[in-house]
Design a protein around this motif. Structure first.
Motif, PDB file in Angstrom:
ATOM      1  N   THR A 138      -9.869   8.034   1.720  1.00 32.52           N
ATOM      2  CA  THR A 138      -9.105   6.873   2.175  1.00 32.52           C
ATOM      3  C   THR A 138      -9.661   6.341   3.493  1.00 32.52           C
ATOM      4  O   THR A 138      -9.808   5.120   3.669  1.00 32.52           O
ATOM      5  CB  THR A 138      -7.613   7.235   2.336  1.00 32.52           C
ATOM      6  OG1 THR A 138      -7.088   7.637   1.063  1.00 32.52           O
ATOM      7  CG2 THR A 138      -6.813   6.048   2.858  1.00 32.52           C
ATOM      8  N   ILE A 181     -14.514  -1.098   3.546  1.00 31.58           N
ATOM      9  CA  ILE A 181     -13.996  -2.450   3.337  1.00 31.58           C
ATOM     10  C   ILE A 181     -14.257  -3.318   4.568  1.00 31.58           C
ATOM     11  O   ILE A 181     -14.716  -4.473   4.457  1.00 31.58           O
ATOM     12  CB  ILE A 181     -12.482  -2.421   3.016  1.00 31.58           C
ATOM     13  CG1 ILE A 181     -12.234  -1.793   1.650  1.00 31.58           C
ATOM     14  CG2 ILE A 181     -11.892  -3.827   3.071  1.00 31.58           C
ATOM     15  CD1 ILE A 181     -12.737  -2.607   0.481  1.00 31.58           C
ATOM     16  N   ASP A 212      -8.545   5.814  -4.139  1.00 35.05           N
ATOM     17  CA  ASP A 212      -8.263   4.394  -3.943  1.00 35.05           C
ATOM     18  C   ASP A 212      -9.527   3.590  -4.220  1.00 35.05           C
ATOM     19  O   ASP A 212     -10.606   3.927  -3.731  1.00 35.05           O
ATOM     20  CB  ASP A 212      -7.796   4.171  -2.498  1.00 35.05           C
ATOM     21  CG  ASP A 212      -7.262   2.773  -2.272  1.00 35.05           C
ATOM     22  OD1 ASP A 212      -7.201   1.995  -3.249  1.00 35.05           O
ATOM     23  OD2 ASP A 212      -6.904   2.453  -1.128  1.00 35.05           O
ATOM     24  N   SER A 213      -9.406   2.542  -5.011  1.00 36.53           N
ATOM     25  CA  SER A 213     -10.564   1.669  -5.249  1.00 36.53           C
ATOM     26  C   SER A 213     -10.305   0.260  -4.727  1.00 36.53           C
ATOM     27  O   SER A 213     -11.046  -0.668  -5.039  1.00 36.53           O
ATOM     28  CB  SER A 213     -10.914   1.626  -6.740  1.00 36.53           C
ATOM     29  OG  SER A 213      -9.872   1.029  -7.487  1.00 36.53           O
ATOM     30  N   GLY A 214      -9.244   0.106  -3.932  1.00 39.42           N
ATOM     31  CA  GLY A 214      -8.999  -1.160  -3.249  1.00 39.42           C
ATOM     32  C   GLY A 214      -8.306  -2.205  -4.098  1.00 39.42           C
ATOM     33  O   GLY A 214      -8.321  -2.159  -5.334  1.00 39.42           O
ATOM     34  N   ASN A 232     -12.996  -5.813  -5.341  1.00 44.95           N
ATOM     35  CA  ASN A 232     -12.734  -5.708  -3.908  1.00 44.95           C
ATOM     36  C   ASN A 232     -13.956  -6.185  -3.130  1.00 44.95           C
ATOM     37  O   ASN A 232     -15.027  -6.402  -3.725  1.00 44.95           O
ATOM     38  CB  ASN A 232     -12.368  -4.261  -3.550  1.00 44.95           C
ATOM     39  CG  ASN A 232     -13.496  -3.301  -3.858  1.00 44.95           C
ATOM     40  OD1 ASN A 232     -14.515  -3.292  -3.189  1.00 44.95           O
ATOM     41  ND2 ASN A 232     -13.334  -2.497  -4.898  1.00 44.95           N
ATOM     42  N   TRP A 278     -12.994   4.779   2.779  1.00 46.13           N
ATOM     43  CA  TRP A 278     -12.834   3.535   2.024  1.00 46.13           C
ATOM     44  C   TRP A 278     -12.412   2.383   2.941  1.00 46.13           C
ATOM     45  O   TRP A 278     -12.969   1.282   2.854  1.00 46.13           O
ATOM     46  CB  TRP A 278     -11.810   3.730   0.910  1.00 46.13           C
ATOM     47  CG  TRP A 278     -11.606   2.483   0.100  1.00 46.13           C
ATOM     48  CD1 TRP A 278     -10.554   1.636   0.143  1.00 46.13           C
ATOM     49  CD2 TRP A 278     -12.533   1.932  -0.837  1.00 46.13           C
ATOM     50  NE1 TRP A 278     -10.742   0.593  -0.710  1.00 46.13           N
ATOM     51  CE2 TRP A 278     -11.953   0.743  -1.329  1.00 46.13           C
ATOM     52  CE3 TRP A 278     -13.781   2.327  -1.309  1.00 46.13           C
ATOM     53  CZ2 TRP A 278     -12.591  -0.047  -2.271  1.00 46.13           C
ATOM     54  CZ3 TRP A 278     -14.423   1.536  -2.255  1.00 46.13           C
ATOM     55  CH2 TRP A 278     -13.826   0.366  -2.728  1.00 46.13           C
ATOM     56  N   ASN A 279     -11.441   2.629   3.794  1.00 49.56           N
ATOM     57  CA  ASN A 279     -10.993   1.579   4.712  1.00 49.56           C
ATOM     58  C   ASN A 279     -12.132   1.109   5.609  1.00 49.56           C
ATOM     59  O   ASN A 279     -12.277  -0.095   5.885  1.00 49.56           O
ATOM     60  CB  ASN A 279      -9.826   2.096   5.558  1.00 49.56           C
ATOM     61  CG  ASN A 279      -8.557   2.299   4.742  1.00 49.56           C
ATOM     62  OD1 ASN A 279      -8.399   1.711   3.675  1.00 49.56           O
ATOM     63  ND2 ASN A 279      -7.667   3.144   5.225  1.00 49.56           N
ATOM     64  N   THR A 328     -16.279  -4.882  -1.438  1.00 48.69           N
ATOM     65  CA  THR A 328     -17.540  -4.133  -1.466  1.00 48.69           C
ATOM     66  C   THR A 328     -18.482  -4.647  -2.559  1.00 48.69           C
ATOM     67  O   THR A 328     -19.699  -4.456  -2.474  1.00 48.69           O
ATOM     68  CB  THR A 328     -17.303  -2.625  -1.684  1.00 48.69           C
ATOM     69  OG1 THR A 328     -16.690  -2.409  -2.957  1.00 48.69           O
ATOM     70  CG2 THR A 328     -16.421  -2.055  -0.581  1.00 48.69           C
ATOM     71  N   ASN A 387      -4.319  -3.211  -7.935  1.00 53.20           N
ATOM     72  CA  ASN A 387      -4.863  -2.103  -7.159  1.00 53.20           C
ATOM     73  C   ASN A 387      -5.021  -0.942  -8.139  1.00 53.20           C
ATOM     74  O   ASN A 387      -4.164  -0.083  -8.257  1.00 53.20           O
ATOM     75  CB  ASN A 387      -3.926  -1.728  -6.010  1.00 53.20           C
ATOM     76  CG  ASN A 387      -4.628  -0.886  -4.963  1.00 53.20           C
ATOM     77  OD1 ASN A 387      -5.642  -0.258  -5.249  1.00 53.20           O
ATOM     78  ND2 ASN A 387      -4.087  -0.860  -3.754  1.00 53.20           N
ATOM     79  N   GLU A 392      -5.340 -10.362  -4.357  1.00 56.57           N
ATOM     80  CA  GLU A 392      -4.895  -8.954  -4.395  1.00 56.57           C
ATOM     81  C   GLU A 392      -3.950  -8.703  -5.562  1.00 56.57           C
ATOM     82  O   GLU A 392      -2.866  -8.144  -5.412  1.00 56.57           O
ATOM     83  CB  GLU A 392      -4.259  -8.579  -3.060  1.00 56.57           C
ATOM     84  CG  GLU A 392      -5.235  -8.688  -1.884  1.00 56.57           C
ATOM     85  CD  GLU A 392      -4.630  -8.300  -0.553  1.00 56.57           C
ATOM     86  OE1 GLU A 392      -5.335  -7.717   0.277  1.00 56.57           O
ATOM     87  OE2 GLU A 392      -3.431  -8.610  -0.348  1.00 56.57           O
ATOM     88  N   ASP A 433       0.831  -1.200   0.000  1.00 53.23           N
ATOM     89  CA  ASP A 433       0.000   0.000   0.000  1.00 53.23           C
ATOM     90  C   ASP A 433       0.872   1.258   0.000  1.00 53.23           C
ATOM     91  O   ASP A 433       0.557   2.244  -0.677  1.00 53.23           O
ATOM     92  CB  ASP A 433      -0.931   0.000   1.217  1.00 53.23           C
ATOM     93  CG  ASP A 433      -1.883   1.180   1.213  1.00 53.23           C
ATOM     94  OD1 ASP A 433      -2.771   1.231   0.341  1.00 53.23           O
ATOM     95  OD2 ASP A 433      -1.745   2.062   2.088  1.00 53.23           O
TER      96      ASP A 433
END
Length: 338
Positions: free
Chosen positions: A280, A287, A156-158, A222, A283-284, A224, A245, A242, A125
């Motif tokens: 960010t 998730i 960020d889209s994960g 991701n 987003w976290n 979501t 990203n 993963e 990351d």
């Protein structure tokens, strides 16, 4: 003769004054054009409770405040103006001023964006953020200027991972014989092919039904997607490969960008960067909530040994390096790995 000379002198002075007046009027008009109120249209295809929409709402409020209301926005969420590609086309023709679009969707406009879709191009990351906030990305943003839009910032889209109806993807061998939905990105298609699966490009809104009807065996995104898209009702295995990203890019029409003063352009960038920090955090949190909700839906989350996946996609990295410009970008990205 003296009167004639005096007359000529006054004539010259009159011309000089008139020219000076024209220059001042021209300068005043330029100034007025820079301060003329602008009502802008910003569209995206996500819901109003999505972190992206919340971030864009903050961005809009910040720009409006920093320009003392001289620049205002109307936001069109939920894809009401069409898909990502539809809205991007509207940005190009000037009917929409700004949008958020996946970097993967920008590959067809500039192959420089393809590096973001390279599997395992980012090692962590921290590496990802070092790259995304570097000068090399600022150059990529400008690579579509002649296509009618430029990038301003990113969200960020994960990390994207594989999720399937039945078989957990713990090794590349588990992908063999499976139809895996991918975005309409040649890089994503090549990646799944190298890993042994069968890439199947589909629109996002087709995934649920295709999983349900067995048209595809899985997809990659991701966590979501399991909840906001309800894919977890059908796909019960999520494996943390993963592999990519891929950032979302905030783009603005070239015509609008060039019409902004230097100060206004700086306001846009400053507001976007401030907004990204808020996004960010949102987003976290999203998730974490998605994983918890998906587990309640019966989805199992599986850890993955990534090394076999990394090894199999290296030919794709080497292929991209055959392009001199892409090789330059990839090398710059690698140098930012700490």
């Amino acid at each position: 003769m003296k009167k004639f000379k005096i007359g000529i002198l006054f004539l010259i002075l009159g011309i000089l004054v008139a020219c000076g007046s024209d220059e001042n009027e021209s300068g005043d008009n330029d100034s007025a054009s820079n301060t003329e109120p602008k009502e802008l249209r910003l569209a995206h295809n996500l819901s109003e409770d999505h972190p992206i929409h919340q971030a864009l709402t903050t961005f809009v409020a910040s720009v409006e405040e920093k320009t003392d209301g001289n620049i205002t926005f109307e936001i069109f969420p939920n894809g009401v103006l069409g898909s990502e590609s539809d809205v991007l086309e509207q940005v190009q023709n000037g009917s929409v001023d700004m949008t958020k679009v996946s970097a993967g969707a920008l590959e067809s406009f500039s192959n420089e964006y393809a590096v973001f879709s390279l599997p395992y191009i980012f090692t962590s990351d921290t590496h990802y953020r070092n790259v995304m906030e570097s000068d090399i990305v600022e150059e990529i943003y400008q690579s579509t200027e002649d296509k009618g839009f430029v990038g301003v910032s990113y969200f960020d889209s994960g990390a994207r991972s594989f999720y399937t109806v039945d078989t957990p993807i713990e090794t590349p061998e588990d992908l063999k014989g499976l139809n895996i939905r991918v975005m309409d990105s040649q890089t994503a298609i090549d990646m799944v092919d190298l890993l042994g699966g069968t890439p199947t490009p589909l629109g996002y809104n087709e995934i649920y039904t295709s999983l349900q009807q067995g048209v595809i065996d899985g997809a990659e995104s991701n966590p979501t997607a399991l909840t906001t898209g309800q894919h977890g009702e059908v796909a019960k295995n999520f494996s943390y490969s993963e592999h990519t990203n891929i950032p979302d890019i905030l783009v603005v029409s070239t015509d609008l960008w060039n019409s902004l003063s230097d100060e206004e352009q700086e306001i846009f960038k400053e507001a976007a960067n401030e907004t990204r920090e808020e996004h960010t955090e949102l987003w976290n949190q999203a998730i974490e909530e998605a994983v918890a909700e998906a587990e309640e839906m019966g989805v199992e989350f599986n850890e993955v040994d990534k090394e076999p996946f990394i090894d199999l996609v290296q030919p794709l990295h080497e292929e991209y390096k055959e392009d001199e410009r892409l090789a330059e970008i990839i090398n710059a990205i690698n140098e930012l790995d700490e």
